[in-house]
Design a protein around this motif. Structure first.
Motif, PDB file in Angstrom:
ATOM      1  N   TYR A  37     -55.159  -5.527  -2.153  1.00 48.49           N
ATOM      2  CA  TYR A  37     -56.706  -5.054  -2.334  1.00 48.49           C
ATOM      3  C   TYR A  37     -57.411  -5.501  -1.159  1.00 48.49           C
ATOM      4  CZ  TYR A  37     -55.261  -4.602  -7.224  1.00 48.49           C
ATOM      5  OH  TYR A  37     -54.412  -4.032  -8.452  1.00 48.49           O
ATOM      6  N   TRP A 151     -67.267  -2.638  -1.390  1.00 49.89           N
ATOM      7  CA  TRP A 151     -66.485  -1.661  -2.045  1.00 49.89           C
ATOM      8  C   TRP A 151     -65.101  -2.488  -2.301  1.00 49.89           C
ATOM      9  CZ3 TRP A 151     -69.520  -0.588   1.961  1.00 49.89           C
ATOM     10  CH2 TRP A 151     -70.548   0.442   1.792  1.00 49.89           C
ATOM     11  N   LEU A 153     -61.210  -1.750  -2.949  1.00 53.95           N
ATOM     12  CA  LEU A 153     -60.189  -0.852  -2.504  1.00 53.95           C
ATOM     13  C   LEU A 153     -58.554  -1.130  -2.908  1.00 53.95           C
ATOM     14  CD1 LEU A 153     -62.260  -0.947   0.234  1.00 53.95           C
ATOM     15  CD2 LEU A 153     -61.528   1.540   0.462  1.00 53.95           C
ATOM     16  N   ASP A 181     -64.390   7.581   6.182  1.00 56.09           N
ATOM     17  CA  ASP A 181     -64.444   7.448   4.619  1.00 56.09           C
ATOM     18  C   ASP A 181     -64.359   9.053   4.506  1.00 56.09           C
ATOM     19  OD1 ASP A 181     -67.220   6.467   5.333  1.00 56.09           O
ATOM     20  OD2 ASP A 181     -67.569   7.594   3.709  1.00 56.09           O
ATOM     21  N   GLY A 216     -57.304   2.588   2.232  1.00 56.12           N
ATOM     22  CA  GLY A 216     -57.449   2.060   0.758  1.00 56.12           C
ATOM     23  C   GLY A 216     -58.437   3.254  -0.109  1.00 56.12           C
ATOM     24  N   GLN A 217     -57.882   3.314  -1.262  1.00 55.01           N
ATOM     25  CA  GLN A 217     -58.495   4.054  -2.427  1.00 55.01           C
ATOM     26  C   GLN A 217     -59.858   3.071  -2.873  1.00 55.01           C
ATOM     27  OE1 GLN A 217     -55.999   4.532  -5.939  1.00 55.01           O
ATOM     28  NE2 GLN A 217     -57.687   6.065  -6.656  1.00 55.01           N
ATOM     29  N   ALA A 218     -60.789   3.746  -2.877  1.00 52.27           N
ATOM     30  CA  ALA A 218     -62.069   3.239  -3.349  1.00 52.27           C
ATOM     31  C   ALA A 218     -62.128   3.157  -4.965  1.00 52.27           C
ATOM     32  CB  ALA A 218     -63.258   3.530  -2.923  1.00 52.27           C
ATOM     33  N   LEU A 227     -61.818   7.749   0.011  1.00 57.43           N
ATOM     34  CA  LEU A 227     -60.911   6.819   0.476  1.00 57.43           C
ATOM     35  C   LEU A 227     -61.174   6.405   1.664  1.00 57.43           C
ATOM     36  CD1 LEU A 227     -58.921   8.388   2.851  1.00 57.43           C
ATOM     37  CD2 LEU A 227     -58.240   9.501   1.052  1.00 57.43           C
ATOM     38  N   ARG A 228     -60.733   5.339   2.467  1.00 58.55           N
ATOM     39  CA  ARG A 228     -61.151   4.784   3.767  1.00 58.55           C
ATOM     40  C   ARG A 228     -60.043   4.388   4.434  1.00 58.55           C
ATOM     41  NH1 ARG A 228     -66.879   2.856   4.573  1.00 58.55           N
ATOM     42  NH2 ARG A 228     -67.183   3.420   2.460  1.00 58.55           N
TER      43      ARG A 228
END
Length: 281
Positions: A37, A151, A153, A181, A216-218, A227-228
């Protein structure tokens, strides 16, 4: 009151179907062993509703370097990145610090419990309070920041853990990072873009030496769904060459024209970042 037999049977069947669906959904939900995470923080320093003048970044720097990062290290949270934004000229492959840049902090967590512990209790630690006193005790009339955006993620399955580039380990002073993002107009389209990364874009970026740091998925924060991710290079020119190779690669051409991935991104925001001298990335 007794229910008519027909209503009783309908209710029983509905409850059974719901329970069966929940069981199947639980069984089909992909597990994520080893997926990290990330908390991404944005410390905004420009004057707005709280600040009458732009905040002095040295106060935040002293807290991050002298209090936050040592406390994270003590908790076993490593490879925390601290960055400011750059204005770049792609034609000359040069950059300058962006005036009024926020400070971005990327904190990787092995578990969700780690995120909760850091977020809820770290600043209650007497050692942190002592080391970060000037920042934490800043007067109301002159706070150390305007606001903090945050955030949470979850790492992608295609790259479940943060990967530290060699030039970050070697503290190469010219290293540069690019954070993107991708927002989507629906949750399903956001999942489609994640699949596109997991099945093709991540391996391609690695093949081309674009040095991805994380994907990473927010899960929570502003501007969902999105996503970022961060890619990087030992210097800006090398990083930009990597993107040129990516854009002309036939594997990317095939992916972007695949109807399975149509319309899965509604907005793409890119920020070029320079690490602070004390950044661990």
């Amino acid at each position: 009151m007794n229910l008519p037999r027909r209503d009783f049977l309908k209710g029983t069947l509905a409850a059974t179907a719901t329970a069966a669906f929940a069981t199947r959904l639980s069984a089909e939900t992909p597990k994520s062993p080893g997926r990290e995470y990330y908390e991404l923080r944005c410390y905004r320093l420009k004057a707005d509703t709280r600040l009458k003048a732009d905040a002095n970044p040295t106060l935040l720097d002293a807290y991050l370097e002298g209090a936050l990062l040592p406390a994270l290290d003590k908790l076993g949270v490593k490879n925390t990145g601290v960055f400011t934004e750059l204005d770049i000229n792609k034609d000359t492959a040069t950059s300058t610090p962006k005036p009024g840049s926020p400070v971005w902090v990327l904190i990787p967590h092995a578990t969700l419990d780690s995120f909760v512990q850091v977020s809820a209790t770290l600043n209650a630690d007497p050692a942190v309070q002592a080391a970060g006193a000037a920042y934490l005790q800043a007067p109301k009339a002159a706070p150390a920041f305007e606001r903090i955006d945050s955030w949470l993620l979850l790492a992608f399955a295609g790259m479940p853990r943060l990967e530290l580039p060699a030039f970050s380990r070697d503290r190469v002073p010219t290293r540069v990072f690019e954070m993107r993002d991708y927002e989507s107009h629906s949750e399903l389209k956001a999942l489609s873009k994640m699949t596109m990364f997991n099945d093709g874009e991540i391996p391609l970026m690695k093949d081309l030496g674009m040095n991805p740091v994380f994907y990473g998925q927010a899960l929570a924060g502003p501007d969902l769904p999105h996503l970022r991710y961060i890619t990087s290079g030992p210097d800006l020119a090398t990083h930009l060459v990597g993107w040129k190779k990516f854009g002309s690669d036939p594997r990317w051409t095939s992916m972007k024209n695949d109807p399975r991935y149509a319309d899965n991104t509604s907005r793409n925001t890119s920020r070029f970042l320079a690490p602070k001298p004390y950044s661990q990335i």
